[in-house]
Structure formats: structure tokens, C-alpha cells
Design a protein around this motif. Sequence first.
Motif, PDB file in Angstrom:
ATOM      1  N   GLU A 171       2.350   1.774  -3.436  1.00 37.68           N
ATOM      2  CA  GLU A 171       1.358   2.317  -4.501  1.00 37.68           C
ATOM      3  C   GLU A 171       1.141   3.985  -4.098  1.00 37.68           C
ATOM      4  O   GLU A 171       0.923   4.529  -4.888  1.00 37.68           O
ATOM      5  N   THR A 172       1.277   4.189  -2.723  1.00 32.61           N
ATOM      6  CA  THR A 172       0.657   5.408  -2.503  1.00 32.61           C
ATOM      7  C   THR A 172       1.793   6.305  -3.005  1.00 32.61           C
ATOM      8  O   THR A 172       1.654   7.653  -3.512  1.00 32.61           O
ATOM      9  N   GLU A 173       3.130   5.918  -2.781  1.00 29.63           N
ATOM     10  CA  GLU A 173       4.397   6.875  -3.529  1.00 29.63           C
ATOM     11  C   GLU A 173       4.310   6.958  -4.819  1.00 29.63           C
ATOM     12  O   GLU A 173       4.587   8.058  -5.304  1.00 29.63           O
ATOM     13  N   ALA A 215       0.711  -1.117   0.004  1.00 30.82           N
ATOM     14  CA  ALA A 215      -0.274   0.128  -0.037  1.00 30.82           C
ATOM     15  C   ALA A 215       0.967   1.240   0.109  1.00 30.82           C
ATOM     16  O   ALA A 215       0.568   2.143  -0.491  1.00 30.82           O
ATOM     17  N   GLU A 244       1.698   9.381  -5.625  1.00 32.18           N
ATOM     18  CA  GLU A 244       2.112  11.135  -5.466  1.00 32.18           C
ATOM     19  C   GLU A 244       3.183  11.218  -6.412  1.00 32.18           C
ATOM     20  O   GLU A 244       3.127  12.597  -6.782  1.00 32.18           O
TER      21      GLU A 244
END
Length: 226
Positions: A56-58, A53, A61
Motif C-alpha cells: 500500500e505504501t509503494e 502495508a 508513493e
Amino acid sequence: MTLRVYGALLITMLLLAACGRQLPEEGVPGASAPVAAQPTAAPTDEPAEEEVAAEETEAVEAAATEDMDAEAEATEDMEAEAEATEDMDADAEDDTETADAEDDPIAMAIAAGDPAVGAQLFQQQYQTSVGPWICASCHSVDASGLRLVGPTMWGLTETGEARIAETGDESVPAYIYNSIVNPGAYIVPADEGGPYPENLMPPNYSELLTEEELNHLVAYILTLNE
């Protein structure tokens, strides 16, 4: 017979004990079975859900940042292009105005002199060959077109067009200039007040005024039409 068998067994057990050997465990009454070793879980290469997770967030962004940078760069390019277009339009307008001025003798004459300085010269007294003289004493400069001693200076940008057909001057500014330095060469036709006197204007203004001052006077007279 039974006693012999038991005796043989006893002797055999004693011999085995003396030699340090043991009977198989399964043959020993009351012995517990060995516990089988638990298999060790094989290590896994798959990342934990939290790590997935976070990655994926990085990634999201980073993609968003790249998009913002791309948009900012595109905006800067558009602004630079718009500024360049404005500069080109301004240059084109300046070129057009310059071309128009070169094609317009009146605009060129006004640009060659300073109307504000010409207005001062028009009110200034000169010691001429026929005595003290002031331009404003003989020529009106307002929209009334009032006749004084000589014709009005108002609206010469229009009335001068008709006069140059008679004088042969190349333009209205040239007509005004020649009328100052050689006033007797052309006399304005009579109007309701009668004919204008000849040889009244001092003939030596060309000696009293410099070429620059003459340009100032012409530029000022050409502005007397609004």
C-alpha cells in the motif's frame, strides 16, 4: 467345567501366538490407545499484514510521484505557452513599429540615416563654391531658436509642416533634403529679424555630400525637437 474352558482358552492363545497373530488391542488388558495424528494446518495464500502495508505504501508513493511528474509537465507546458505568447506579442509589436515607421516619413528618414554622424557633418567645414562654409555658422540647433544668418534648425518637425504647404514637398524630411541640395528654391518668410537673404547658402552641397551623408544630415536635423 470351568477347568475345561480355561484349558481351551489357553490352547487357543498358544496357537495364535505360534501363528504370529495378536489379539485386538482393545482386547489386550493394559494396552494404551493409539494417538491420533494432529491435522496439518493448510497453507494460506493471504499475505502477511506487513506485506500488505508495504504494498500500500509503494502504491501511494508511486501515485504521488506520478502526480508530481504530471504537475511538472503541466508547468513546463504553461511556461512554454507563456514564452510562445511573449514571442508572438514581441513580433506583433515589432510589426506594429515597422508599420508605424512606414507610415511616418520622419521616422523613416531618421531610420535611413545616423543622427550622430549628421551632427558631425553639421559642424564640419566644407570648401564650397563661395568659400569655406560650416552649417553651424549660419543655423542654430538649440531650443532658443536663435536666429543667426539663416533660420534655426530647431523644431523643424513642426514648423516644416506649415512650410511644405507652400513648397509642395511630400513631407518634412523631403523639405529639409531639398533645402540642402537646392537652397534657393524656397526662402523662409521674414520674422522679427527681417527677411532672410536670398542666394546666400552655397548651391553645390549636392556635389560636396554623398546621398548617405545627406541622409545623416536630415536624420540629425529631425531630432532637434527635444
